[in-house]
Enzyme design. Structure first.
Site, short mmCIF file in Angstrom:
data_model
loop_
_atom_site.label_atom_id
_atom_site.label_comp_id
_atom_site.label_asym_id
_atom_site.label_seq_id
_atom_site.Cartn_x
_atom_site.Cartn_y
_atom_site.Cartn_z
N ARG A 153 7.45 -8.32 1.43
CA ARG A 153 6.80 -9.44 0.73
C ARG A 153 7.66 -10.72 0.76
O ARG A 153 7.70 -11.47 -0.23
CB ARG A 153 6.50 -9.07 -0.73
N SER A 223 -1.45 -7.64 -6.77
CA SER A 223 -0.27 -7.08 -7.45
C SER A 223 0.48 -8.21 -8.15
O SER A 223 0.84 -9.20 -7.52
CB SER A 223 0.68 -6.44 -6.45
N GLU A 318 5.45 -10.79 -8.25
CA GLU A 318 5.16 -10.93 -6.82
C GLU A 318 4.30 -12.18 -6.62
O GLU A 318 4.36 -12.84 -5.59
CB GLU A 318 4.41 -9.69 -6.34
N1 EPU Z 1 0.32 4.26 -9.39
C1 EPU Z 1 0.17 4.79 -10.64
N2 EPU Z 1 -0.47 4.03 -11.57
C2 EPU Z 1 -0.94 2.80 -11.31
C3 EPU Z 1 -0.77 2.26 -10.03
C4 EPU Z 1 -0.13 3.01 -9.07
O1 EPU Z 1 0.58 5.90 -10.91
O2 EPU Z 1 -1.51 2.19 -12.22
C5 EPU Z 1 0.94 5.10 -8.34
C6 EPU Z 1 -0.13 5.53 -7.33
O3 EPU Z 1 -0.77 6.70 -7.72
C7 EPU Z 1 0.68 5.72 -6.07
C8 EPU Z 1 1.80 4.71 -6.22
O4 EPU Z 1 1.87 4.34 -7.60
O5 EPU Z 1 1.23 6.99 -5.99
C9 EPU Z 1 1.58 3.46 -5.38
O6 EPU Z 1 0.31 2.89 -5.77
P1 EPU Z 1 -0.65 2.15 -4.75
O7 EPU Z 1 -0.88 2.99 -3.54
O8 EPU Z 1 -1.85 1.71 -5.49
O9 EPU Z 1 0.19 0.91 -4.24
P2 EPU Z 1 1.14 -0.11 -5.03
O10 EPU Z 1 2.54 0.20 -4.66
O11 EPU Z 1 0.80 -0.14 -6.46
C10 EPU Z 1 1.20 -1.75 -3.01
C11 EPU Z 1 0.97 -3.21 -2.75
C12 EPU Z 1 -0.52 -3.51 -2.72
C13 EPU Z 1 -1.14 -2.68 -1.61
C14 EPU Z 1 -0.86 -1.19 -1.90
C15 EPU Z 1 -1.35 -0.29 -0.79
C16 EPU Z 1 2.93 -4.33 -3.66
C17 EPU Z 1 3.47 -5.20 -4.75
N3 EPU Z 1 1.64 -4.00 -3.78
O12 EPU Z 1 0.71 -1.48 -4.32
O13 EPU Z 1 -0.67 -4.89 -2.37
O14 EPU Z 1 -2.53 -2.90 -1.52
O15 EPU Z 1 0.56 -0.98 -2.01
O16 EPU Z 1 -0.50 -0.38 0.31
O17 EPU Z 1 3.66 -3.96 -2.75
C18 EPU Z 1 -0.90 -7.06 -3.33
O18 EPU Z 1 0.19 -7.32 -2.84
O19 EPU Z 1 -1.56 -7.92 -3.97
C19 EPU Z 1 -1.44 -5.72 -3.17
C20 EPU Z 1 -2.56 -5.34 -3.75
#
Ligand code: EPU
Length: 337
Positions: A153, A223, A318
């Protein structure tokens, strides 16, 4: 005064002093004459918490041109093209590679700024170079991928937000396609006999739609926090105390799932005024209708404090937050409101 509500997806009702539309490289050269300015794409990762005493600079350069070579496609895209529409355009032409990045809101010009990424793919893997005007000198540059300083990012454009005005992004999509199913949520697709980019795009669309609020229906900026990276030592300590912690190894360090940390604290659905933690994805804050900049700051600080108290980790926004005089570097100590 220029109303910002319809120019950032969190839709807080604030104003900028004016707007300056850049329709050509020549226009980009006059940005240097503005006193205070902020470059804005579609505003899906920028949150105006206050009125902004400056001019919004918008790149209005559009157009896609493509050259096919034996091993792949070179595609030059104007900064104002919509990212998702561009991804769909590549897929309809059977150019495979960007399918994991469908439905990410925002413009093509903003994609390299924060090196957008999702489901195991980062846009930097497909960017060959970025064409930008260096605002201080008015010179046009083509910045090679290796000079863009891409990381999670982040890029040279994000660390120097007033230096470059991106006009075009050059992509290279190789014809030799490898599906990327590394992300746990896509693992099921590995068992499919015939996997295609279209199927991956459909799966990503389904996952995103089930977790992430549509900014056109519930205003949000994706995010809100970055996933924090901690040392192996800190990770070992945390996993002892929280055996279910979700983390991914990155070059010897560990990236923690910030959404998981926030959810463990029972903060899903928590609100400060009209700004709330989304109930399906704790990493996303939403505007329930009349959120103010003060609501956003209060909820941001509450989450930061609670996460730090329990896990010893400081979450970093972010989203780009903008106050009266411009980008806010230190949300914790911001005094503007
Ligand atoms: N999780 C939870 N609770 C929550 C959210 C997530 O337990 O409320 C757990 C999920 O179950 C999973 C892990 O955390 O095991 C990661 O969650 P998720 O796959 O939803 O991805 P994220 O790390 O929360 C990142 C990006 C997103 C992108 C997703 C998918 C960042 C800051 N965010 O989110 O990007 O869509 O991965 O690759 O890196 C954005 O930047 O605006 C964005 C949406």
């Amino acid at each position: 005064m220029w109303p910002l509500a319809s120019h950032h997806s969190f839709k807080i009702n604030n104003y900028a002093s004016d707007v300056f539309n850049v329709t050509s490289v020549a226009d980009a050269r006059s940005v240097a004459n503005l006193d205070n300015y902020l470059i804005l794409g579609e505003g899906t990762n920028t949150l105006f918490i206050d009125n902004y005493d400056g001019v919004i600079v918008k790149s209005c350069i559009t157009g896609i041109s493509c050259e096919e070579k034996e091993s792949g496609w070179h595609i030059r895209v104007g900064a104002q093209e919509n990212w998702h529409d561009f991804v769909v355009w590549t897929l309809t032409k059977n150019m495979c590679g960007l399918e994991n990045l469908v439905l990410i809101p925002g413009s093509v010009g903003a994609a390299p700024v924060q090196n957008i990424g999702a489901y195991g793919v980062e846009v930097s893997q497909y960017i060959q170079s970025v064409e930008a005007v260096h605002i201080a000198t008015g010179e046009s540059h083509t910045i090679a991928n290796t000079e863009c300083e891409f990381s999670y990012r982040d890029s040279v454009f994000k660390t120097n937000p007033r230096s470059w005005l991106i006009t075009h992004v050059n992509f290279y999509i190789p014809k030799a396609w490898q599906p990327n199913l590394s992300y746990p949520a896509l693992a099921d697709l590995k068992t499919h006999a015939s996997i295609s980019a279209r199927k991956i795009a459909d799966a990503v669309t389904a996952i995103r739609s089930s977790k992430l609020p549509d900014p056109n229906k519930i205003p949000n900026a994706g995010s809100f926090f970055k996933n924090p990276v901690v040392s192996a030592e800190q990770y070992q300590q945390l996993i002892r105390d929280f055996p279910h912690l979700i983390a991914f190894e990155v070059g010897g360090d560990y990236k923690l799932a910030a959404g998981w940390l926030i959810e463990q604290l029972g903060l899903k659905g928590t609100c400060c005024g009209d700004c709330c933690v989304h109930d399906k994805q704790a990493l996303v804050l939403v505007n329930q209708g009349r959120a103010t900049g003060g609501d956003v700051l209060a909820l941001c600080r509450l989450i930061q404090q609670r996460v730090e108290q329990t896990f010893g980790v400081m979450l970093e926004p972010e989203v780009r937050m903008v106050g009266r005089s411009g980008l806010i570097d230190d949300v914790t100590n911001y005094q503007g409101l």
